[in-house]
Design a protein around this motif. Sequence first.
Motif, PDB file in Angstrom:
ATOM      1  N   GLU A 158      -7.088  -1.596   2.343  1.00  0.00           N
ATOM      2  CA  GLU A 158      -7.286  -0.454   1.445  1.00  0.00           C
ATOM      3  C   GLU A 158      -6.147   0.549   1.586  1.00  0.00           C
ATOM      4  O   GLU A 158      -5.597   1.041   0.589  1.00  0.00           O
ATOM      5  N   LYS A 159      -5.764   0.826   2.835  1.00  0.00           N
ATOM      6  CA  LYS A 159      -4.677   1.782   3.070  1.00  0.00           C
ATOM      7  C   LYS A 159      -3.351   1.245   2.527  1.00  0.00           C
ATOM      8  O   LYS A 159      -2.567   1.992   1.933  1.00  0.00           O
ATOM      9  N   ILE A 160      -3.134  -0.060   2.718  1.00  0.00           N
ATOM     10  CA  ILE A 160      -1.904  -0.680   2.207  1.00  0.00           C
ATOM     11  C   ILE A 160      -1.861  -0.611   0.687  1.00  0.00           C
ATOM     12  O   ILE A 160      -0.811  -0.348   0.081  1.00  0.00           O
ATOM     13  N   GLY A 161      -3.003  -0.828   0.048  1.00  0.00           N
ATOM     14  CA  GLY A 161      -3.069  -0.751  -1.408  1.00  0.00           C
ATOM     15  C   GLY A 161      -2.683   0.620  -1.927  1.00  0.00           C
ATOM     16  O   GLY A 161      -1.969   0.743  -2.937  1.00  0.00           O
ATOM     17  N   ILE A 162      -3.149   1.690  -1.250  1.00  0.00           N
ATOM     18  CA  ILE A 162      -2.811   3.052  -1.660  1.00  0.00           C
ATOM     19  C   ILE A 162      -1.315   3.313  -1.496  1.00  0.00           C
ATOM     20  O   ILE A 162      -0.657   3.878  -2.377  1.00  0.00           O
ATOM     21  N   LEU A 163      -0.751   2.857  -0.363  1.00  0.00           N
ATOM     22  CA  LEU A 163       0.674   3.075  -0.109  1.00  0.00           C
ATOM     23  C   LEU A 163       1.556   2.314  -1.104  1.00  0.00           C
ATOM     24  O   LEU A 163       2.615   2.796  -1.510  1.00  0.00           O
ATOM     25  N   LEU A 164       1.133   1.119  -1.490  1.00  0.00           N
ATOM     26  CA  LEU A 164       1.920   0.324  -2.442  1.00  0.00           C
ATOM     27  C   LEU A 164       1.962   0.984  -3.815  1.00  0.00           C
ATOM     28  O   LEU A 164       2.942   0.838  -4.551  1.00  0.00           O
ATOM     29  N   LYS A 165       0.915   1.734  -4.178  1.00  0.00           N
ATOM     30  CA  LYS A 165       0.918   2.464  -5.450  1.00  0.00           C
ATOM     31  C   LYS A 165       1.868   3.658  -5.407  1.00  0.00           C
ATOM     32  O   LYS A 165       2.420   4.058  -6.425  1.00  0.00           O
ATOM     33  N   GLU A 166       2.056   4.200  -4.191  1.00  0.00           N
ATOM     34  CA  GLU A 166       2.880   5.395  -4.045  1.00  0.00           C
ATOM     35  C   GLU A 166       4.332   5.084  -3.666  1.00  0.00           C
ATOM     36  O   GLU A 166       5.179   5.976  -3.704  1.00  0.00           O
ATOM     37  N   THR A 167       4.594   3.829  -3.273  1.00  0.00           N
ATOM     38  CA  THR A 167       5.905   3.471  -2.721  1.00  0.00           C
ATOM     39  C   THR A 167       6.439   2.213  -3.387  1.00  0.00           C
ATOM     40  O   THR A 167       5.683   1.278  -3.653  1.00  0.00           O
ATOM     41  N   GLU A 168       7.740   2.185  -3.644  1.00  0.00           N
ATOM     42  CA  GLU A 168       8.382   0.984  -4.197  1.00  0.00           C
ATOM     43  C   GLU A 168       8.958   0.148  -3.059  1.00  0.00           C
ATOM     44  O   GLU A 168       9.875   0.585  -2.362  1.00  0.00           O
ATOM     45  N   MET A 169       8.410  -1.053  -2.876  1.00  0.00           N
ATOM     46  CA  MET A 169       8.902  -1.982  -1.859  1.00  0.00           C
ATOM     47  C   MET A 169       8.893  -3.389  -2.443  1.00  0.00           C
ATOM     48  O   MET A 169       7.914  -3.809  -3.066  1.00  0.00           O
ATOM     49  N   THR A 170       9.976  -4.102  -2.267  1.00  0.00           N
ATOM     50  CA  THR A 170      10.081  -5.439  -2.841  1.00  0.00           C
ATOM     51  C   THR A 170       9.218  -6.437  -2.064  1.00  0.00           C
ATOM     52  O   THR A 170       8.936  -6.227  -0.873  1.00  0.00           O
ATOM     53  N   PRO A 171       8.799  -7.531  -2.722  1.00  0.00           N
ATOM     54  CA  PRO A 171       8.057  -8.577  -2.005  1.00  0.00           C
ATOM     55  C   PRO A 171       8.814  -9.122  -0.794  1.00  0.00           C
ATOM     56  O   PRO A 171       8.195  -9.484   0.207  1.00  0.00           O
ATOM     57  N   ALA A 172      10.147  -9.166  -0.875  1.00  0.00           N
ATOM     58  CA  ALA A 172      10.932  -9.665   0.259  1.00  0.00           C
ATOM     59  C   ALA A 172      10.778  -8.755   1.469  1.00  0.00           C
ATOM     60  O   ALA A 172      10.635  -9.230   2.612  1.00  0.00           O
ATOM     61  N   ASP A 173      10.781  -7.427   1.257  1.00  0.00           N
ATOM     62  CA  ASP A 173      10.610  -6.494   2.370  1.00  0.00           C
ATOM     63  C   ASP A 173       9.188  -6.538   2.915  1.00  0.00           C
ATOM     64  O   ASP A 173       8.974  -6.443   4.131  1.00  0.00           O
ATOM     65  N   VAL A 174       8.216  -6.668   2.037  1.00  0.00           N
ATOM     66  CA  VAL A 174       6.823  -6.792   2.493  1.00  0.00           C
ATOM     67  C   VAL A 174       6.656  -8.053   3.337  1.00  0.00           C
ATOM     68  O   VAL A 174       6.042  -8.025   4.410  1.00  0.00           O
ATOM     69  N   ALA A 175       7.227  -9.161   2.860  1.00  0.00           N
ATOM     70  CA  ALA A 175       7.116 -10.421   3.595  1.00  0.00           C
ATOM     71  C   ALA A 175       7.765 -10.336   4.971  1.00  0.00           C
ATOM     72  O   ALA A 175       7.241 -10.875   5.953  1.00  0.00           O
ATOM     73  N   GLU A 176       8.895  -9.639   5.063  1.00  0.00           N
ATOM     74  CA  GLU A 176       9.580  -9.502   6.351  1.00  0.00           C
ATOM     75  C   GLU A 176       8.706  -8.749   7.361  1.00  0.00           C
ATOM     76  O   GLU A 176       8.665  -9.091   8.547  1.00  0.00           O
TER      77      GLU A 176
END
Length: 483
Positions: free
Chosen positions: A409-427
């Motif tokens: 849930e917390k990650i979902g909120i942060l992803l709406k507020e922050t731009e991060m590529t799938p490559a960075d998330v995967a790392e």
Amino acid sequence: MMIGDSWAQIGSTIAGLMFTLATLQQFFPHQLRLSLQQFVLASLQQFSLVQKLCDKFVNLFSPYIPITFPEYSGYWSNQAFDAIETYVGALSTTKASLLKGSLVQNSKALVLTRDDRKVCDEFNAVQVWWVLEPSPTSSSEDKYFQLIFRRQHRDLITGSYLDHVIEQGKAIQAKNKQRRLYTNNPSENWRSYKKNLWSDIAFESPATFQTIAMDPSKKEEIINDLVSFSKGKEYYMKLGKPWKRGYLLYGPPGTGKSTMIAAMANFLNYDIYDLELTTVKTNTELRKLLAETSSKSIIVIEDIDCSLDVTGERKKGRPKSNEKETEPENEKTSKVTLSGILNFIDGTWSACGTGRIFVFTTNHIDKLDPALIRRGRMDMHIELSYCSFEAFKILAKNYLDVDSHDLFEKIGILLKETEMTPADVAENLMPKREKKDPDACLNSLIQALEDAKEKAKLKAEKEKNIKINKGKNMKFYAKRLLF
């Protein structure tokens, strides 16, 4: 009349030969006579006329007919030869007693072949023979298959049997096909029109649509489009259009454009031709490269906005003669034009193969010339953007085998507020230890998202201050000008 002429020529030749031999026996000693006879006979055998007459004589009365299938037809590969080679190889495996095994290029299976050049086959109770021979009129690398059968079975063999061989050969090729990744060689390394235009290696990327991190509805739309295209050959023929399709993948770096291409290739079982435009010197070379790509393949130009001067607005006029014009570094060796690229994708030459897919990728879609990406050339535009919550859940399943977690849930909120590529998330989700620890990986991602959020906030404030200062400076200079 032709048969009568042939017999008359043969009779005349034999009569002349007999007269020569009789003369030798009458006027020369025995030892010398033998040597001269051998010399005369050897010389006569070299005469092309005698050889042609002998061939005509044999073919006229032989009960067998040969058909030759060369490896190359003109400058290009003979697809019939490839299918026959596959069929005969499979035939050897089931009927030969002496076999040899090898790993053949473009095949993912061990190929067993008969350790012999001649293989027998039977079709509708009719026996035929396949013989593999090196080409007598070409280099030692070239070869040809010869099909030998009885004259009375001509209609059966040239009709249904050859259709059967080609169909079965192509089916076996599709079953055993190892996907290949091709890249174009510089033209100075091309030894001929038919060789060394492309280099290739086995394509072993495990990427699939199941593992791609993107919105499920968008993913389903792409899959449906690929399926429709792969089954649409007759529909395209009905429309009178070449059976091809273009996809434009655009978005920031690290959003999965290359992974998408790999997933498309694995989904369709297509080879990939990665075209490096900067090594292509002319539009003519570009057409030759296109002609040497196989049907049912994906032709890729990555970062099209960085490849030569084929982007942006076209020049509306010539520069004045007194103006200095600097030539881009890559244009010093390449004369490929935007027109050449457009014809490559959608011109007459684009129809020389079937089932092809053209894929362009770019980080800056706004830089591309509208003519390059219009519908009909790039039929489907696919935006691959920053990581969404749905994409994150796919990555969490791939990397951590986790479907749900308290931290989601917390990650979902942060992803709406922050731009991060799938490559960075995967790392950040990549386990740093041998044993997976989902809690540690998810907390690492949360920390990375919070850091990115803070950096974005500081950057926005800095840009805002710069803008305010610019406004103040403009007011200050305006007042000074007034007073």
